[in-house]
Every structure is written in C-alpha cells, then in structure tokens.
Design an enzyme around this catalytic site. Structure first.
Site, PDB file in Angstrom:
ATOM      1  N   SER A  48       1.119  -1.134  -0.525  1.00 54.41           N
ATOM      2  CA  SER A  48       0.131   0.060   0.241  1.00 54.41           C
ATOM      3  C   SER A  48       1.201   1.548   0.150  1.00 54.41           C
ATOM      4  O   SER A  48       1.786   1.384  -1.469  1.00 54.41           O
ATOM      5  CB  SER A  48      -0.796  -0.072   1.926  1.00 54.41           C
ATOM      6  OG  SER A  48      -1.850   0.766   1.568  1.00 54.41           O
ATOM      7  N   HIS A  49       0.407   2.111   1.271  1.00 52.74           N
ATOM      8  CA  HIS A  49       1.263   3.671   1.277  1.00 52.74           C
ATOM      9  C   HIS A  49       2.745   3.376   1.452  1.00 52.74           C
ATOM     10  O   HIS A  49       3.996   4.370   2.051  1.00 52.74           O
ATOM     11  CB  HIS A  49       0.608   4.352   1.909  1.00 52.74           C
ATOM     12  CG  HIS A  49       0.685   3.559   3.485  1.00 52.74           C
ATOM     13  ND1 HIS A  49      -0.978   2.571   4.140  1.00 52.74           N
ATOM     14  CD2 HIS A  49       0.883   3.487   4.433  1.00 52.74           C
ATOM     15  CE1 HIS A  49      -0.457   1.810   4.981  1.00 52.74           C
ATOM     16  NE2 HIS A  49       0.722   3.110   5.450  1.00 52.74           N
TER      17      HIS A  49
ATOM     18  N   ASP B 176      -2.378   6.382  -3.749  1.00 53.23           N
ATOM     19  CA  ASP B 176      -1.170   5.546  -2.942  1.00 53.23           C
ATOM     20  C   ASP B 176      -0.795   4.613  -3.547  1.00 53.23           C
ATOM     21  O   ASP B 176      -1.076   4.618  -5.002  1.00 53.23           O
ATOM     22  CB  ASP B 176      -1.396   5.922  -1.609  1.00 53.23           C
ATOM     23  CG  ASP B 176      -3.120   4.227  -1.589  1.00 53.23           C
ATOM     24  OD1 ASP B 176      -3.479   4.094  -2.493  1.00 53.23           O
ATOM     25  OD2 ASP B 176      -2.913   3.084  -0.846  1.00 53.23           O
TER      26      ASP B 176
ATOM     27  N   ASP C 173      -1.289   1.760  -4.195  1.00 56.28           N
ATOM     28  CA  ASP C 173      -1.826   0.289  -4.664  1.00 56.28           C
ATOM     29  C   ASP C 173      -2.911   0.779  -5.345  1.00 56.28           C
ATOM     30  O   ASP C 173      -4.448   0.300  -5.512  1.00 56.28           O
ATOM     31  CB  ASP C 173      -2.129  -0.993  -3.782  1.00 56.28           C
ATOM     32  CG  ASP C 173      -3.096  -0.151  -2.408  1.00 56.28           C
ATOM     33  OD1 ASP C 173      -2.525   0.443  -2.256  1.00 56.28           O
ATOM     34  OD2 ASP C 173      -3.604  -1.127  -2.041  1.00 56.28           O
TER      35      ASP C 173
ATOM     36  N   ASP D  31      -5.560   2.646  -3.549  1.00 57.03           N
ATOM     37  CA  ASP D  31      -7.034   2.538  -2.466  1.00 57.03           C
ATOM     38  C   ASP D  31      -7.478   3.398  -1.846  1.00 57.03           C
ATOM     39  O   ASP D  31      -8.491   3.693  -1.465  1.00 57.03           O
ATOM     40  CB  ASP D  31      -7.333   1.261  -2.172  1.00 57.03           C
ATOM     41  CG  ASP D  31      -5.829   0.917  -1.315  1.00 57.03           C
ATOM     42  OD1 ASP D  31      -5.573   1.785  -1.512  1.00 57.03           O
ATOM     43  OD2 ASP D  31      -5.894   0.257  -0.287  1.00 57.03           O
ATOM     44  N   ARG D  32      -6.105   4.243  -1.598  1.00 56.01           N
ATOM     45  CA  ARG D  32      -6.348   5.960  -1.086  1.00 56.01           C
ATOM     46  C   ARG D  32      -6.392   7.668  -1.744  1.00 56.01           C
ATOM     47  O   ARG D  32      -6.148   6.614  -3.030  1.00 56.01           O
ATOM     48  CB  ARG D  32      -5.201   5.961  -0.287  1.00 56.01           C
ATOM     49  CG  ARG D  32      -5.349   4.527   0.804  1.00 56.01           C
ATOM     50  CD  ARG D  32      -4.459   5.013   1.915  1.00 56.01           C
ATOM     51  NE  ARG D  32      -4.511   3.826   2.911  1.00 56.01           N
ATOM     52  CZ  ARG D  32      -3.131   4.062   4.666  1.00 56.01           C
ATOM     53  NH1 ARG D  32      -3.387   5.052   4.780  1.00 56.01           N
ATOM     54  NH2 ARG D  32      -3.497   3.319   4.941  1.00 56.01           N
TER      55      ARG D  32
ATOM     56  N   LYS E  72     -11.812   0.139  -0.390  1.00 56.64           N
ATOM     57  CA  LYS E  72     -11.546   1.063  -1.214  1.00 56.64           C
ATOM     58  C   LYS E  72     -11.265   1.307  -2.507  1.00 56.64           C
ATOM     59  O   LYS E  72     -10.340   1.096  -2.888  1.00 56.64           O
ATOM     60  CB  LYS E  72     -11.149   2.099  -0.101  1.00 56.64           C
ATOM     61  CG  LYS E  72      -9.795   1.342  -0.038  1.00 56.64           C
ATOM     62  CD  LYS E  72      -9.213   2.257   1.883  1.00 56.64           C
ATOM     63  CE  LYS E  72      -7.633   2.252   1.979  1.00 56.64           C
ATOM     64  NZ  LYS E  72      -7.307   1.061   2.650  1.00 56.64           N
TER      65      LYS E  72
HETATM   66  C1  G16 Z   1      -5.310  -0.870   5.689  1.00 57.93           C
HETATM   67  C2  G16 Z   1      -6.596  -0.844   5.436  1.00 57.93           C
HETATM   68  C3  G16 Z   1      -7.517   0.157   6.087  1.00 57.93           C
HETATM   69  C4  G16 Z   1      -6.796   0.731   7.447  1.00 57.93           C
HETATM   70  C5  G16 Z   1      -5.555   0.966   6.736  1.00 57.93           C
HETATM   71  C6  G16 Z   1      -4.901   1.543   7.853  1.00 57.93           C
HETATM   72  O1  G16 Z   1      -5.219   0.121   4.109  1.00 57.93           O
HETATM   73  O2  G16 Z   1      -7.508  -0.972   4.100  1.00 57.93           O
HETATM   74  O3  G16 Z   1      -9.211  -0.498   6.058  1.00 57.93           O
HETATM   75  O4  G16 Z   1      -7.790   2.080   7.272  1.00 57.93           O
HETATM   76  O5  G16 Z   1      -4.842   0.351   6.383  1.00 57.93           O
HETATM   77  O6  G16 Z   1      -4.794   0.654   9.163  1.00 57.93           O
HETATM   78  P1  G16 Z   1      -3.757   0.407  10.570  1.00 57.93           P
HETATM   79  O7  G16 Z   1      -4.386   1.918  11.157  1.00 57.93           O
HETATM   80  O8  G16 Z   1      -4.216  -0.932  11.270  1.00 57.93           O
HETATM   81  O9  G16 Z   1      -2.721   1.030   9.724  1.00 57.93           O
HETATM   82  P2  G16 Z   1      -4.056   0.757   2.924  1.00 57.93           P
HETATM   83  O10 G16 Z   1      -4.225   1.705   2.490  1.00 57.93           O
HETATM   84  O11 G16 Z   1      -2.813   0.386   3.793  1.00 57.93           O
HETATM   85  O12 G16 Z   1      -4.476  -0.898   2.114  1.00 57.93           O
END
Ligand code: G16
Length: 544
Positions: free
Chosen positions: A113-114, A278, A280, A282-283, A377
């Site tokens: 992800s990010h 981000d 991937d 989704d953000r 998302k």
């Molecule tokens: C993932 C999850 C999200 C979550 C985020 C942060 O996003 O899919 O639902 O809100 O992580 O999670 P945490 O607070 O546990 O770090 P992504 O964009 O990283 O796949």
C-alpha cells in the site's frame, strides 16, 4: 513440465495484519518465505480446482519475481486460469473490479500500500475472495494457522511467463491470460459517473486540476481517465510513471508525504482541485485551493451529495465508517434517514455490509472511501466522485465543505501517528490504558467528563462474528473523543495512532485549524496515555 513438491519449514511470523501480510522485501526474499505463505493461502481454500484467480500488484520492487512464483504455484495447485495484469500491474480497486466482473474464485494482490518500496523497503501480499474484497478474519486466521505448520509447497518447473504483452499462454495445464490493467476499471468508472459534465468542467478553461500519482500504480489509470477520456490537458497527471521504488518517495496521500501536491495547491495561483492516491490506488487525498479536506469530512460530503452522481441518484441504502473515523457521516445519515454502521479499522469489515445491501458508501479516516461498485476502497473513484459534485454544484471545494459544516456542524478531527515506536513501549502504553478503563467513567479532566471508556468490540450484523480489542475509546459527555490504537499495517516496531475528535455545531466557530480546535484534547491524550513518558517522543511523526 514437472510439478515439484518442495520441503519447507514453517515461519512463525506470517500473521496477516489489517490488510494482508506486510514485511520488508528482504523478509519476503528469504528462501521459501513467499512460497510458504502462498501455499498457506491455497491450503486454506476449498473448491478452486479449475477455477480462475486474478493476480496483480502495485508494481513495486519484487512484484515481478513474486508474480512468476505465484503463477507457477497456482498452476501446480490446480487453478484453471489466472488473469494477470500486463507487466504484473493491477491497482487494488481494479483487481476487485476484475474478480467481480469475470466471476473469479478470488484474487491475490501484491502491495504494501502506502509503505515505501525498494530492496530495503516493504512488500506485501493479500488474498481477496470471490466478492472482490479482502478475505474476512475467518480466512486470514486459517491462513496464519496453516503457515505455522506447513512443511511443503507445490510449484511447477517452467519458464517465466512473458507479462509484457497481452495474450494467453499455457503454464502446465493452466491458462495465463495477460490482460489490460486499465480497460475494465475505466469502463466501470464510466458506468458510475457523469463523464459528460466532468469533461465539460475539465475542458472549460475555467477549471484546473492536478492529480499526483506519486510514481505508483494509479499513473496509467489516471492518464486514461483524466487526460484521455475526460479531456484534461496533458500534464494534469503528475508523477504518473509507476516506478519500482515509487521514485524513492513515500506513496501515502497525506499532507506530509504528498508535499509536492500540497505545495502546488497551497502555492501561488493554485489549481482548483488537487488529488493524490497511494501505492496501490485505494487511498485518496482531496485538496481545494489552499484547502485540505479531512478524509472523514470527504466521506460525509460524498454521502450528502450522492444523489448528484448517476450511480447513486436514487439514494443510499446506508453508510458505514470505521470506528476511529469521525462521526461527520453519521450526521448525514440521520438527516437522510438511513443506517450508519461503525466497524473496526480494515476494509474487510465493510464486505458483509456491502454484500448484504445494507450500505452503499463507506469510508475511513485513513484516506479511504469506496462504495458497492467494488469491495475495496477506491482512490480514483473518490476523485471522480468529487469532480462529479464540483461539475454539478459549480462551487469550489472549500465552499462545498464550508456549506456542509454549516448544515451539519463541524467535526474537528485529527490523527497523530507515532511511527516505529519500540513494540514493548507501545504495548505497555496500551496495557496501561486498558487497566484504567474500568475506573474512567465519570472522571473529570478540565472541562471534559468521561462518558464511556472501552476497548471497541464489533459484532458483524450479517454473520454474527465478533472482533474484539479494536481500539481504546474514551468518549466525553460533550461528544468529543480520543481513540488509541496500534496500527496493523506497519513493518517496523509499532505505530501508535491517536485519533482526536470534537463536535462544533456553531458556524461562527468553524474557522479554526484542527490542531487549534483540538488543542485541549491533544494535551489530554498525552496526560491519559503518558505518550511522552512511555515512548520518549515529544511529538508525532505524522499529523493528518
Ligand atoms: C489498510 C486497510 C484500511 C486501514 C488502513 C490503516 O489500508 O485496508 O482499512 O484503515 O490500512 O490501518 P492501520 O491503522 O491498522 O495501519 P491500506 O491502504 O494500507 O491497504
């Protein structure tokens, strides 16, 4: 071609977090590490023989190698077909779209992800089920349990598949179809939004936008959508070439890491609209001229304006937000007379609500918004949603948000992250908080009186499953709250997240910077959790 059964030893650290297994690349590069996890996924599933799997990733370092391994393992384990994105690239929402469109058995997404990418940075892998959404806890637990006892995996001995061109290839008795990574997703977006009015806005000459793809996966999607389909001028998409190390940056669309975009939108003669996504895809982060839209507010604004978008013109079935997300959307739900659900952090918790038709829109404070069009998302979907609203209302981003606050009141909101804290220190801080919970109710802290204090627990209204210890909430009688959680997505030490929220109905008091508006709560959070004393940190690493 031979199927080899390779002996292996179990690893003890393959427990999926908030969103799949995320570790340093070097961890994944250890002999058998990726293979063990992939075999654990397959061993936890039933009925996939001859079925279709969708496979793709955000293009980060190790994506290509991992895809070749997974293809050969899918062939050895009996999948009938794998749809893989060209060059191994699929954004997370595009993968979700493709799983649903082609009625696949499931999908594997390669992304952290990010988190930054490169040989010394992060990699990740996540399994999605046939609804296109992240596997529920029942499955991730099964995968983890299997990973602790696994002693062999199966892999086909074969040449690598050429992922550089579209087409079909045979891998043992399995078909690999290399598909266009972008086309299905663009088609889905065209079916949801009013592309005619967005095109008019973007070609009017009176409106400028800037989309920062941060050298991550959304580049090709953003070019296709904004510059090709919608006619925005060349140059609208910044940093659109996906790079294996994301250009050395941190592909997290927030005020700290997407600073190039922030500088543009808060600089001289800024464009009218700015957005970033981000690693991937989704953000999303939404900016107006000199104006930042807090993700929780963004969700509320989308919900309040949904009827302007063709796909949602007949109204929303309901909305959902993660527990730490502000209650701004709750107020819209009350006014629309629809249900609002509060789930634990993690997109997987929205899946059942979406599948059951209980909600249409959902979102999180962590820069995530989405709807029932896929089961992830979706960053670019959120950007298009905003453009659709802007095209229809013909007001600026700031005007729309300020009017929203006037109507519903403003939920001042901020998240303070303390990254890479020693795990032991973070756990001690959380334990100390847990110990205080039973005696908190009724306590007075300055002007704040505690109304409730608990560790959030969620019972899924669809399947009755229970998820406990999802974050410590301290709510005050005036509706303010502080939430403490440890992130489930970091790869180094622990990340403490402190979420702060207060509600201000009076529109003459809506002008403050959130750090000012929340100043007393910020001090109180440290007093209650002893953050400085426990972590040795004077201030957060990131404030959003
Ligand atoms: C993932 C999850 C999200 C979550 C985020 C942060 O996003 O899919 O639902 O809100 O992580 O999670 P945490 O607070 O546990 O770090 P992504 O964009 O990283 O796949």
């Amino acid at each position: 071609m031979n199927i080899r059964t390779v002996s292996t030893q179990a690893f003890t650290d393959q427990k999926p977090g908030t969103s799949g297994l995320r570790k340093k690349v070097k961890t994944f590069q250890q002999p058998h590490y990726l293979e063990n996890f992939v075999q654990s996924i397959f061993d936890s599933l039933e009925g996939y023989q001859g079925q279709t799997l969708v496979l793709g990733g955000d293009g980060r370092f190790y994506n290509r190698e991992a895809i070749q391994i997974i293809l050969k393992m899918a062939a050895a384990n009996g999948f009938g077909r794998v749809l893989v994105g060209e060059k191994g690239i699929l954004s997370t929402p595009a993968l979700s779209c493709i799983v649903r469109k082609y009625k696949a058995f499931g999908g594997i997404i390669l992304s952290a992800s990010h988190n930054p990418a490169g040989p010394d940075e992060d990699f990740g892998i996540k399994y999605n089920t046939d609804n296109g959404g992240p596997a529920p806890e029942k499955i991730t637990e099964a995968i983890y349990n299997r990973s602790k006892t696994i002693d062999a995996y199966k892999i086909l001995e074969a040449e690598d598949v050429n992922l550089e061109k579209l087409g079909s290839f045979e891998l043992g008795s399995m078909t690999v179809q290399v598909i266009d990574s972008v086309a299905d997703y663009v088609e889905l977006m065209q079916s949801l939004f009013d592309f005619g009015s967005i095109r008019q806005l973007l070609t009017s000459g009176n409106f400028r936008m800037c989309m920062d793809s941060l050298h991550a996966v959304t580049g090709p999607y953003a070019y296709a959508l904004f510059e090709q389909c919608l006619g925005a001028p060349a140059g609208t998409v910044h940093n659109g070439k996906p790079l294996e190390d994301f250009g050395g940056g941190h592909p997290d669309p927030n005020l700290v890491y997407a600073h190039e975009l922030v500088d543009i939108l808060f600089g001289d003669n800024p464009p009218d609209f700015g957005a970033a996504s981000d690693g991937d895809g989704d953000r999303n982060m939404i900016l107006g001229r000199n104006f930042f839209v807090t993700p929780s507010d963004s969700l509320a604004v989308l919900a309040a304006n949904a009827k302007l978008v063709p796909a949602y013109s007949s109204g929303l079935a309901g909305v959902a937000r993660s527990m730490p997300t502000s209650a701004a959307v709750d107020r819209v739900a009350v006014s629309e007379g629809i249900d609002c659900y509060e789930t634990p952090t993690g997109w997987k918790f929205f899946g059942n609500l979406l599948d059951a038709g209980k909600v249409t829109l959902c979102g999180e404070e962590s820069f995530g918004t989405g709807s029932d069009h896929v089961r992830e998302k979706d960053g670019l979907w959120a950007v298009l949603f905003w453009l659709n609203i802007l095209a229809s209302r013909k007001q600026s981003v700031e005007e729309i948000v300020r009017e929203h606050w006037k109507t519903y009141g403003r939920n001042y909101y901020s998240r303070h992250d303390y990254e890479a804290v020693e795990t032991l220190e973070a756990n001690t801080l959380m334990e100390n908080l847990r110990e205080q919970l039973s005696t908190m109710k009724g306590k007075q802290f300055g002007k704040y009186q505690v109304e409730y204090a608990d560790d959030f627990s969620y019972t899924d209204p669809v399947d009755g499953s229970i998820s406990q210890n999802q974050g410590i909430r301290i709510g005050f009688t005036d509706g303010s709250r502080i939430v403490f959680r440890l992130s489930g997505t970091g790869t180094q030490g622990a990340t403490l997240r402190v979420y702060l929220e207060s509600y201000e109905p009076d529109s003459t008091k809506h002008h403050l910077d959130p750090q000012q508006g929340l100043a007393e709560l910020i001090t109180l959070a440290d007093e209650i959790a002893q953050i400085k004393a426990n972590t040795g940190r004077d201030q957060p690493t990131v404030i959003t």
